[in-house]
Scaffold this motif. Structure first.
Motif, short mmCIF file in Angstrom:
data_model
loop_
_atom_site.label_atom_id
_atom_site.label_comp_id
_atom_site.label_asym_id
_atom_site.label_seq_id
_atom_site.Cartn_x
_atom_site.Cartn_y
_atom_site.Cartn_z
N LEU A 194 -26.44 -18.89 53.01
CA LEU A 194 -27.24 -19.03 54.22
C LEU A 194 -28.37 -18.02 54.32
O LEU A 194 -29.24 -18.14 55.18
CB LEU A 194 -26.34 -18.91 55.45
N THR B 110 -20.73 -20.76 50.93
CA THR B 110 -20.44 -19.34 51.05
C THR B 110 -21.48 -18.70 51.97
O THR B 110 -22.63 -19.15 52.02
CB THR B 110 -20.46 -18.66 49.68
N PRO B 111 -21.09 -17.67 52.73
CA PRO B 111 -22.04 -17.07 53.68
C PRO B 111 -23.36 -16.63 53.05
O PRO B 111 -24.42 -16.78 53.67
CB PRO B 111 -21.25 -15.88 54.25
N ASP B 112 -23.32 -16.12 51.82
CA ASP B 112 -24.56 -15.64 51.19
C ASP B 112 -25.55 -16.77 50.96
O ASP B 112 -26.77 -16.54 50.90
CB ASP B 112 -24.24 -14.94 49.86
N VAL C 217 -18.30 -21.31 55.14
CA VAL C 217 -18.77 -21.76 56.46
C VAL C 217 -18.91 -23.28 56.41
O VAL C 217 -19.34 -23.85 55.40
CB VAL C 217 -20.14 -21.12 56.81
N TRP D 292 -27.36 -15.97 58.02
CA TRP D 292 -26.02 -15.41 58.24
C TRP D 292 -26.16 -13.91 58.48
O TRP D 292 -26.44 -13.14 57.58
CB TRP D 292 -25.11 -15.67 57.05
N ARG D 293 -26.00 -13.51 59.71
CA ARG D 293 -26.02 -12.08 60.05
C ARG D 293 -25.20 -11.86 61.30
O ARG D 293 -25.05 -12.76 62.13
CB ARG D 293 -27.45 -11.57 60.24
N ILE E 193 -14.15 -13.68 55.41
CA ILE E 193 -14.71 -15.03 55.53
C ILE E 193 -15.23 -15.49 54.17
O ILE E 193 -16.08 -14.83 53.56
CB ILE E 193 -15.84 -15.06 56.59
N VAL F 96 -15.48 -21.27 60.14
CA VAL F 96 -15.37 -20.48 58.91
C VAL F 96 -14.00 -20.69 58.30
O VAL F 96 -13.04 -21.06 58.99
CB VAL F 96 -15.61 -18.97 59.17
N ALA G 66 -22.16 -11.85 61.50
CA ALA G 66 -21.04 -12.81 61.48
C ALA G 66 -21.32 -14.03 62.35
O ALA G 66 -20.41 -14.59 62.97
CB ALA G 66 -19.73 -12.14 61.87
N LYS G 67 -22.58 -14.46 62.40
CA LYS G 67 -23.00 -15.65 63.11
C LYS G 67 -23.97 -16.44 62.24
O LYS G 67 -24.62 -15.87 61.35
CB LYS G 67 -23.71 -15.30 64.42
N VAL G 68 -24.09 -17.74 62.50
CA VAL G 68 -25.07 -18.59 61.82
C VAL G 68 -26.26 -18.78 62.75
O VAL G 68 -26.12 -19.36 63.83
CB VAL G 68 -24.47 -19.95 61.44
#
Length: 336
Positions: A205, A201-203, A164, A209-210, A161, A143, A212-214
Motif C-alpha cells: 500500500l 501485504t501492508p507494504d 490487508v 499504509w501509515r 499484521i 487485517v 496502522a490505517k489505510v
C-alpha cells in the motif's frame, strides 16, 4: 505482495500469487498450498512468495490469467473473525437515531464482536437471505494477523499484521434488535461475510499504509450507482494496532485471525450534505443513510436490499488502480 485463493483443490482452495495489476497469477504448491499454510509458517514462506511476486510483475515466470470470479475469499474459513466499530461517527449516528446516549467508554475502549468464521462466501458469491430480515451490506477494511501473544501492546499488535483485505460484512438488520435484547450478542443477524478477491501485504500500500490505517477511499456502488466513497483513514478512532491489541487482551491470537474495522464512516453534517448526489462522500451501509433519515425526517425512507440488488465494493490507489479486486454480491432470495 498480493495473494488470492482459487476455488479449487479442496475447501481451503489453492493459494496463488497475483500480479500487481491483477491480470496474472501463479499457484505456488512448493511454497504453500493454501493461504493458511503460508500464514502458519510466514517467516519461511514470505521470502519465496515475494520472489514469485517480483517475477510475476517483471514477466519472468509463466502465469495464468487471474480470474476474480474464480476466487474464494482469501481465507475461505478462518480460526478467528472479530469485527470492531472503529468509526465512532457510525456508532454516534445509530445511537442518536434511537435517542440513546453514547457511553464515554466508547471513545476509549473499542466495540468488538466475534463473528462466524467457519465459512465465508466468495467475493462474487450471492448473499442468500429473506428480504424480511433487513439485508444490509457493510463495507469495511480488515487485517489478517500472524501469531499475537496475549497482552500485546498496540505497537506489537501492529507489527503482527500480515495482510490487508476488504470485506462486505453482511448484516440482517431486522434480526439484530431481538438478538441484542437477549444480552448475548449477534448470531443469526450476522451471516457469512465476503472478503475481497485479493489480500495484500501492508507494504504494498506504500504511503497509504501509515499509523496502522489505510488512507484511501472505500468505494461502494449499489445497483450500479455510486453510493459511498469515504476515506478509510479519516475519522477512524481506533487504528488496527489498537483493534488487534483489544482482541488479544485476554487471549492469544493464532496466525490467520481476521480483525475488521467496522463500517467506514466519515463525519459529514446532515443528510443533504452527506449524500453523493449533494457533494458528500456517501455511506458504506444502508443503515447509516436510514439513520440520517430517521434523525431528520422521523423515519427511514431508504429500503434495505431486495432480491436482485447488487453491491460492489472496491478500493483504488491514488493512480486509480484497483488494489484488492472487486467484491460484488447479489442478493438472492432464500428458497424454502
Amino acid at each position: 505482495m498480493k495473494l488470492a485463493t482459487l476455488k479449487q483443490g479442496g475447501r481451503d482452495g489453492t493459494l496463488v500469487v497475483v500480479s500487481r495489476d491483477l491480470t496474472r497469477c501463479r499457484a505456488v504448491p512448493a511454497i504453500a498450498r493454501t493461504l493458511q499454510a503460508a500464514l502458519d509458517d510466514w517467516q519461511a514462506c514470505e521470502p519465496p512468495l515475494r520472489q514469485v511476486y517480483e517475477a510475476l510483475n517483471s514477466g519472468a515466470v509463466d502465469a495464468q490469467p487471474f480470474d476474480q470470479t474464480a476466487c474464494a475469499s482469501p481465507l475461505p474459513r478462518a480460526y478467528q473473525w472479530a469485527d470492531g466499530s472503529a468509526y465512532i461517527n457510525h456508532v454516534e449516528l445509530v445511537r442518536k437515531a434511537r435517542n440513546a446516549e453514547m457511553p464515554p467508554s466508547f471513545y476509549t475502549d473499542p466495540l468488538m464482536y466475534q463473528g462466524g468464521s467457519d465459512s465465508f462466501i466468495g467475493p462474487r458469491d450471492a448473499v442468500v437471505a429473506d428480504e424480511a430480515w433487513g439485508i444490509d451490506f457493510e463495507a469495511e477494511v480488515t487485517v489478517v494477523t500472524g501469531d499475537v501473544p496475549m497482552g500485546a501492546t498496540p505497537a506489537e499488535a501492529a507489527q503482527a499484521i500480515r495482510l490487508v483485505m476488504l470485506v462486505n460484512d453482511v448484516s440482517l438488520r431486522n434480526l439484530i434488535p431481538n438478538e441484542l435484547a437477549k444480552g448475548f450478542g449477534f448470531f443469526q443477524s450476522k451471516p457469512a461475510s465476503a472478503f475481497s478477491p485479493v489480500a495484500v501485504t501492508p507494504d504494498e500500500l506504500g504511503e497509504a499504509w501509515r499509523d496502522a490505517k489505510v488512507h484511501l477511499p472505500l468505494v461502494v456502488h449499489l445497483n450500479g450507482k455510486l453510493f459511498g466513497k469515504p476515506e478509510a483513514g479519516v475519522d477512524m478512532t481506533f487504528d488496527f494496532g489498537q483493534l488487534v491489541a483489544h482482541v488479544a487482551r485476554t487471549r492469544e491470537l493464532e496466525a490467520g485471525s481476521i480483525i475488521g474495522s467496522g463500517t467506514v464512516s466519515n463525519k459529514q453534517g446532515d443528510l443533504w450534505g452527506s449524500s453523493i448526489d449533494h457533494g458528500g462522500v456517501g455511506y458504506c451501509c444502508l443503515a447509516e443513510v436510514r439513520t440520517y433519515e430517521t434523525i431528520e425526517q422521523g423515519k427511514p425512507a431508504t429500503s434495505f436490499m431486495r432480491d436482485g440488488d447488487v453491491v460492489r465494493i472496491e478500493m483504488f490507489d491514488r493512480q486509480g488502480r484497483n488494489v484488492f479486486g472487486t467484491i460484488e454480491n447479489r442478493v438472492t432470495a432464500r428458497k424454502g
